[in-house]
Design an enzyme around this catalytic site. Sequence first.
Site, short mmCIF file in Angstrom:
data_model
loop_
_atom_site.label_atom_id
_atom_site.label_comp_id
_atom_site.label_asym_id
_atom_site.label_seq_id
_atom_site.Cartn_x
_atom_site.Cartn_y
_atom_site.Cartn_z
N SER A 34 0.81 -1.22 0.00
CA SER A 34 0.00 0.00 0.00
C SER A 34 0.84 1.26 0.00
CB SER A 34 -0.95 0.01 1.20
OG SER A 34 -1.89 -1.02 1.10
N THR B 72 -5.87 -3.13 7.83
CA THR B 72 -5.65 -4.52 7.44
C THR B 72 -5.71 -5.42 8.67
OG1 THR B 72 -4.24 -5.99 6.10
CG2 THR B 72 -3.11 -4.46 7.59
N LYS C 11 -9.85 -5.15 10.97
CA LYS C 11 -10.96 -4.70 10.12
C LYS C 11 -12.30 -4.73 10.84
CE LYS C 11 -8.78 -5.83 5.72
NZ LYS C 11 -8.96 -6.44 4.38
N ASN D 117 -12.18 -1.39 6.00
CA ASN D 117 -10.80 -1.37 5.53
C ASN D 117 -10.35 0.04 5.14
OD1 ASN D 117 -12.37 -1.50 2.95
ND2 ASN D 117 -10.31 -1.63 2.04
N GLY E 264 -13.01 -14.19 8.25
CA GLY E 264 -12.69 -12.88 8.79
C GLY E 264 -13.24 -11.74 7.96
N GLY E 265 -12.69 -10.55 8.19
CA GLY E 265 -13.18 -9.36 7.50
C GLY E 265 -13.04 -9.44 6.00
N ALA E 266 -11.94 -10.00 5.51
CA ALA E 266 -11.76 -10.13 4.05
C ALA E 266 -12.79 -11.08 3.47
CB ALA E 266 -10.34 -10.61 3.74
N ARG F 248 -11.47 -23.57 9.85
CA ARG F 248 -10.81 -24.69 10.51
C ARG F 248 -11.73 -25.40 11.49
NH1 ARG F 248 -5.58 -21.42 12.39
NH2 ARG F 248 -7.22 -19.84 12.52
#
Length: 247
Positions: A16, A61, A65, A86, A129-131, A151
């Site tokens: 970034s 990141t 997030k 984000n 997760g957030g992504a 998992r």
Amino acid sequence: MRQFGLIGRTLSHSFSQTYFTQKFYSQQLADHRYDLFELATIGELPRLLAANPNLTGLNVTVPYKELVVPYLDDTALSANRVGAVNVIERTAEGRLVGHNTDYIGFRDSLRTFCPLRGEAARALVLGTGGAAKAVEVALRELGIPYWNVSRTLLGPGLTYDDLTPQLLASHRLIINATPVGTFPNAGECPQLPYHALTADHYLYDLVYNPMETLFMAKGLEAGAQVKNGFEMLCLQAEAAWDIWNGK
């Protein structure tokens, strides 16, 4: 001086800063800068903001997030839809507004990569997760049904133990929305029955450093189409830039 930056716990893998520094140079924005801010906990954010009064905008990141939301004054519709932030906009009045451009970047990048739509696509989203949440919103917009894979079983979804060759045969789009395989742990990859992949599969890895992850390499060995997250990074960064400039 207009200052921007990225917050996260470990930022050595991020492009970034390079992306925005090059952007500022190409647009002759000498009074703009982009910094990396590694935070041991998200609780350090208020102190960071107080120490940097010219900080106009932040990218966020892993692993912050979702954790950053309580520290914001407001969240835009995009962040509410995804349930993760984000991009942070610091308004002229000093208010912190959270946005999500990850789903925009992924959605627009996937459109050019994978022609499958509807039931013909059927996706597996690795991660929760957030992504992964941003990926889910994009898939819903594109009308692509999906299962989340984690998992341990958390509500409706699948675990990696459920990923049989038969399941992969009916899910031709596989998206790695976890950090597994990110530099410096480039020798790692999600646990899939890679031998069951075919030339009919599309593998999208949100990881962009390294440019070819082990997940992608194993897909290529099977003849699958593969793509990393660099285009998504660029698209979400441009969407963030528009937010910071009131567009």
